[in-house]
Design a protein around this motif. Structure first.
Motif, PDB file in Angstrom:
ATOM      1  N   ASN A  69       0.816  -1.213   0.000  1.00 18.15           N
ATOM      2  CA  ASN A  69       0.000   0.000   0.000  1.00 18.15           C
ATOM      3  C   ASN A  69       0.849   1.262   0.000  1.00 18.15           C
ATOM      4  O   ASN A  69       0.440   2.290  -0.551  1.00 18.15           O
ATOM      5  CB  ASN A  69      -0.945  -0.006   1.207  1.00 18.15           C
ATOM      6  CG  ASN A  69      -2.012  -1.085   1.082  1.00 18.15           C
ATOM      7  OD1 ASN A  69      -2.607  -1.260   0.033  1.00 18.15           O
ATOM      8  ND2 ASN A  69      -2.231  -1.823   2.154  1.00 18.15           N
ATOM      9  N   TYR A  70       2.038   1.187   0.616  1.00 16.85           N
ATOM     10  CA  TYR A  70       2.964   2.319   0.558  1.00 16.85           C
ATOM     11  C   TYR A  70       3.327   2.611  -0.895  1.00 16.85           C
ATOM     12  O   TYR A  70       3.391   3.756  -1.326  1.00 16.85           O
ATOM     13  CB  TYR A  70       4.217   2.002   1.366  1.00 16.85           C
ATOM     14  CG  TYR A  70       5.107   3.192   1.649  1.00 16.85           C
ATOM     15  CD1 TYR A  70       5.003   3.879   2.851  1.00 16.85           C
ATOM     16  CD2 TYR A  70       6.049   3.624   0.734  1.00 16.85           C
ATOM     17  CE1 TYR A  70       5.816   4.973   3.142  1.00 16.85           C
ATOM     18  CE2 TYR A  70       6.867   4.715   0.998  1.00 16.85           C
ATOM     19  CZ  TYR A  70       6.749   5.386   2.200  1.00 16.85           C
ATOM     20  OH  TYR A  70       7.552   6.462   2.463  1.00 16.85           O
ATOM     21  N   THR A  71       3.543   1.535  -1.659  1.00 22.88           N
ATOM     22  CA  THR A  71       3.892   1.675  -3.071  1.00 22.88           C
ATOM     23  C   THR A  71       2.757   2.299  -3.873  1.00 22.88           C
ATOM     24  O   THR A  71       2.987   3.127  -4.757  1.00 22.88           O
ATOM     25  CB  THR A  71       4.248   0.290  -3.657  1.00 22.88           C
ATOM     26  OG1 THR A  71       5.409  -0.201  -2.987  1.00 22.88           O
ATOM     27  CG2 THR A  71       4.524   0.387  -5.145  1.00 22.88           C
ATOM     28  N   TRP A  75       4.060   5.538  -5.633  1.00 19.97           N
ATOM     29  CA  TRP A  75       4.294   5.453  -7.074  1.00 19.97           C
ATOM     30  C   TRP A  75       3.015   5.474  -7.900  1.00 19.97           C
ATOM     31  O   TRP A  75       3.085   5.532  -9.133  1.00 19.97           O
ATOM     32  CB  TRP A  75       5.095   4.186  -7.396  1.00 19.97           C
ATOM     33  CG  TRP A  75       6.425   4.174  -6.729  1.00 19.97           C
ATOM     34  CD1 TRP A  75       6.764   3.510  -5.589  1.00 19.97           C
ATOM     35  CD2 TRP A  75       7.596   4.891  -7.133  1.00 19.97           C
ATOM     36  NE1 TRP A  75       8.074   3.762  -5.263  1.00 19.97           N
ATOM     37  CE2 TRP A  75       8.612   4.600  -6.187  1.00 19.97           C
ATOM     38  CE3 TRP A  75       7.889   5.738  -8.205  1.00 19.97           C
ATOM     39  CZ2 TRP A  75       9.890   5.145  -6.286  1.00 19.97           C
ATOM     40  CZ3 TRP A  75       9.166   6.286  -8.294  1.00 19.97           C
ATOM     41  CH2 TRP A  75      10.149   5.979  -7.344  1.00 19.97           C
ATOM     42  N   GLY A  76       1.860   5.392  -7.244  1.00 13.75           N
ATOM     43  CA  GLY A  76       0.609   5.454  -7.983  1.00 13.75           C
ATOM     44  C   GLY A  76       0.216   4.156  -8.650  1.00 13.75           C
ATOM     45  O   GLY A  76      -0.708   4.109  -9.463  1.00 13.75           O
ATOM     46  N   ARG A 105       7.702  11.175 -10.138  1.00 17.62           N
ATOM     47  CA  ARG A 105       6.732  11.383  -9.074  1.00 17.62           C
ATOM     48  C   ARG A 105       7.149  12.620  -8.294  1.00 17.62           C
ATOM     49  O   ARG A 105       8.346  12.901  -8.122  1.00 17.62           O
ATOM     50  CB  ARG A 105       6.672  10.177  -8.135  1.00 17.62           C
ATOM     51  CG  ARG A 105       6.107   8.941  -8.780  1.00 17.62           C
ATOM     52  CD  ARG A 105       4.610   9.037  -9.017  1.00 17.62           C
ATOM     53  NE  ARG A 105       3.851   8.928  -7.765  1.00 17.62           N
ATOM     54  CZ  ARG A 105       2.532   9.025  -7.697  1.00 17.62           C
ATOM     55  NH1 ARG A 105       1.824   9.295  -8.797  1.00 17.62           N
ATOM     56  NH2 ARG A 105       1.903   8.888  -6.545  1.00 17.62           N
ATOM     57  N   SER A 106       6.157  13.345  -7.818  1.00 18.46           N
ATOM     58  CA  SER A 106       6.419  14.542  -7.051  1.00 18.46           C
ATOM     59  C   SER A 106       5.867  14.383  -5.633  1.00 18.46           C
ATOM     60  O   SER A 106       5.337  13.314  -5.282  1.00 18.46           O
ATOM     61  CB  SER A 106       5.798  15.764  -7.737  1.00 18.46           C
ATOM     62  OG  SER A 106       6.232  16.959  -7.126  1.00 18.46           O
ATOM     63  N   CYS A 112       2.490  12.433  -5.236  1.00 20.70           N
ATOM     64  CA  CYS A 112       1.516  12.807  -6.258  1.00 20.70           C
ATOM     65  C   CYS A 112       2.154  12.722  -7.646  1.00 20.70           C
ATOM     66  O   CYS A 112       3.382  12.710  -7.763  1.00 20.70           O
ATOM     67  CB  CYS A 112       0.981  14.213  -6.009  1.00 20.70           C
ATOM     68  SG  CYS A 112       2.271  15.485  -5.929  1.00 20.70           S
ATOM     69  N   PRO A 113       1.335  12.664  -8.692  1.00 17.10           N
ATOM     70  CA  PRO A 113       1.894  12.716 -10.050  1.00 17.10           C
ATOM     71  C   PRO A 113       2.641  14.030 -10.259  1.00 17.10           C
ATOM     72  O   PRO A 113       2.310  15.046  -9.635  1.00 17.10           O
ATOM     73  CB  PRO A 113       0.651  12.636 -10.951  1.00 17.10           C
ATOM     74  CG  PRO A 113      -0.432  12.089 -10.087  1.00 17.10           C
ATOM     75  CD  PRO A 113      -0.132  12.559  -8.698  1.00 17.10           C
ATOM     76  N   CYS A 114       3.653  14.013 -11.111  1.00 17.26           N
ATOM     77  CA  CYS A 114       4.453  15.208 -11.348  1.00 17.26           C
ATOM     78  C   CYS A 114       3.898  15.960 -12.551  1.00 17.26           C
ATOM     79  O   CYS A 114       4.108  15.553 -13.695  1.00 17.26           O
ATOM     80  CB  CYS A 114       5.915  14.828 -11.574  1.00 17.26           C
ATOM     81  SG  CYS A 114       7.017  16.257 -11.673  1.00 17.26           S
ATOM     82  N   LYS A 115       3.199  17.050 -12.265  1.00 17.50           N
ATOM     83  CA  LYS A 115       2.689  17.888 -13.342  1.00 17.50           C
ATOM     84  C   LYS A 115       3.794  18.842 -13.806  1.00 17.50           C
ATOM     85  O   LYS A 115       4.856  18.936 -13.196  1.00 17.50           O
ATOM     86  CB  LYS A 115       1.459  18.656 -12.874  1.00 17.50           C
ATOM     87  CG  LYS A 115       0.296  17.767 -12.406  1.00 17.50           C
ATOM     88  CD  LYS A 115      -0.959  18.566 -12.168  1.00 17.50           C
ATOM     89  CE  LYS A 115      -0.828  19.490 -10.961  1.00 17.50           C
ATOM     90  NZ  LYS A 115      -0.723  18.763  -9.680  1.00 17.50           N
ATOM     91  N   GLU A 116       3.519  19.548 -14.868  1.00 15.27           N
ATOM     92  CA  GLU A 116       4.533  20.406 -15.479  1.00 15.27           C
ATOM     93  C   GLU A 116       5.088  21.436 -14.495  1.00 15.27           C
ATOM     94  O   GLU A 116       6.266  21.776 -14.532  1.00 15.27           O
ATOM     95  CB  GLU A 116       3.929  21.112 -16.699  1.00 15.27           C
ATOM     96  CG  GLU A 116       4.940  21.876 -17.532  1.00 15.27           C
ATOM     97  CD  GLU A 116       4.348  22.435 -18.807  1.00 15.27           C
ATOM     98  OE1 GLU A 116       4.949  23.352 -19.385  1.00 15.27           O
ATOM     99  OE2 GLU A 116       3.271  21.952 -19.221  1.00 15.27           O
ATOM    100  N   SER A 117       4.236  21.926 -13.587  1.00 17.60           N
ATOM    101  CA  SER A 117       4.662  22.969 -12.648  1.00 17.60           C
ATOM    102  C   SER A 117       5.245  22.406 -11.355  1.00 17.60           C
ATOM    103  O   SER A 117       5.701  23.163 -10.500  1.00 17.60           O
ATOM    104  CB  SER A 117       3.469  23.869 -12.313  1.00 17.60           C
ATOM    105  OG  SER A 117       2.412  23.107 -11.738  1.00 17.60           O
ATOM    106  N   ASP A 118       5.250  21.077 -11.195  1.00 13.18           N
ATOM    107  CA  ASP A 118       5.720  20.450  -9.964  1.00 13.18           C
ATOM    108  C   ASP A 118       7.219  20.184 -10.001  1.00 13.18           C
ATOM    109  O   ASP A 118       7.835  20.135 -11.075  1.00 13.18           O
ATOM    110  CB  ASP A 118       4.982  19.130  -9.717  1.00 13.18           C
ATOM    111  CG  ASP A 118       3.508  19.331  -9.407  1.00 13.18           C
ATOM    112  OD1 ASP A 118       3.171  20.393  -8.857  1.00 13.18           O
ATOM    113  OD2 ASP A 118       2.703  18.433  -9.726  1.00 13.18           O
TER     114      ASP A 118
END
Length: 378
Positions: free
Chosen positions: A151-153, A157-158, A258-259, A313-319
């Motif tokens: 669950n940590y994964t 990592w999503g 990943r962010s 969280c997912p890494c968006k362009e601004s992250d």
């Protein structure tokens, strides 16, 4: 200018210092408003050093690394201990014999099997347990994987896919050892990482530009394989520590990272938790809580403490990209960029983002030391 370095984390600062001491004029270009990269820290009201981008604990087996960083800071010994909130109990992480006693009903049988098979004091990768021929040992590996990793994964990592190199970073201790790391040297800078970086880049041959995107002054000419600095051909060494896909303007698409989202809280109490870091693999949306007061050897305000909730969280362009997502597809894209990079004889890539690898701090320092030798050979 003999050298331009993009980024002032360990990768950029270390190589800048080494080359400056060899008489080379070095310019560091840093996008952020501060030095230190993700190691940047500052003092809060309690007097503790707060790691703005999540906890960083220095550990290494390398005498070369230790001797280098000892030039720029004094350190105190710090053995990192982590707990995990599992089935309502705070148990040692990595899993050790005490963790097993606290969570498994037949712990005496399991303890005897592990000691007999691997020997007391051994450190066993979780993947070894999960693939072992004996079904009882496999069941132990599966249990630890389910309670600590699965669950940590998902949160970190999503997805449910865990790269084996990541799994092996947190093994099982066949002992009651609570140390999170096994390295020979486990230390923290007495006056924080930012002070260390200030000392490292404090050299007459080093200049730094903060709040400056490298694209404002540097450009790669793909057709001629030349590097342009303010529009003119730059024949010196170009050290790049940022994202390799950004360097080539995402020609082959964006690499996956990943962010993290951070939530800081200052509490009016002496301590919030027993350990500096407590992991929450199976509960809540955050993965861990860090309490920074544990990271200092200095006297701090006992009436206040700062904690940090960490949300992957997912890494968006601004992250900010923190972790490369290692997969066959991403590696294929990375090697396309690497092939492009090799066309530039005076371009050197260092660090997690530039090399698309999961490096620890000491590994980055070693890579910078090695790269500095290659620069000096040219």
């Amino acid at each position: 200018m003999d050298v331009v370095v993009v980024g002032c984390g360990f990768a950029g600062a270390v190589i800048a210092r080494i080359l400056a001491e060899k008489g080379m004029k070095v310019l560091i270009v840093e996008k952020r408003e501060h030095i230190g990269g993700n190691m940047y820290d500052y003092k809060d009201e309690s007097g503790a050093y707060i790691h703005k981008y999540g906890p960083h604990i220095f550990h290494t087996n390398s005498d070369e690394v230790l001797n280098f960083i000892n030039r720029f800071s004094s350190f105190f010994s710090y053995e990192h201990q982590v707990a995990g909130f599992i089935d309502g109990k705070f148990v040692p992480i990595p899993f050790n014999l005490l963790s097993i006693e606290m969570t498994m009903d037949n712990f005496k049988e399991i303890k005897d099997i592990l000691i007999k098979t691997f020997g007391y004091g051994s450190v066993v990768p979780i993947t070894v347990l999960m693939k072992y021929s004996d079904s009882k040992i496999r069941s132990i590996g599966d249990y630890v994987y389910e309670k600590v990793f699965l669950n940590y994964t998902k949160k970190q990592w999503g997805n449910n896919k865990v790269d084996e190199t990541v799994l092996n970073r947190v093994p099982v201790y066949i002992s009651y050892d609570r140390k999170y790391f096994t390295d020979k040297y486990q230390i923290m800078p007495c006056f924080g990482y930012t002070a260390l970086f200030n000392n490292m880049i404090n050299h007459p041959n080093i200049k730094i530009m903060l709040n400056c995107d490298f694209k404002e002054c540097l450009k790669l000419n793909i057709k001629t394989s030349k590097i342009l600095f303010h529009g003119k051909t730059f024949k010196g060494a170009f050290i790049y520590t940022g994202s390799i896909d950004e360097l080539f303007e995402y020609k082959y698409g964006r690499l996956d990272y990943r962010s993290l989202r951070f939530e800081f809280k200052m509490l009016n109490k002496k301590y919030y938790q027993m350990f500096s870091v407590v992991n929450y693999p199976n509960d809540y949306d955050y993965t861990r809580i860090t309490e920074f007061k544990h990271f200092t050897s200095l006297n701090v305000d006992s009436s206040k403490t700062t904690i940090l909730y960490e949300y992957p969280c997912p890494c968006k362009e601004s992250d900010i990209p923190y972790y490369p997502v290692l997969s066959r597809e991403n590696n294929e894209v990375y090697y396309k960029y690497l092939k492009e990079a090799k066309r530039f004889k005076n371009l050197f890539l260092i660090g997690r983002l530039a090399e698309y690898k999961y490096y620890n701090m000491d590994q980055v320092i070693l890579k910078s030391i090695d790269t500095a030798k290659k620069v000096l050979e040219k």
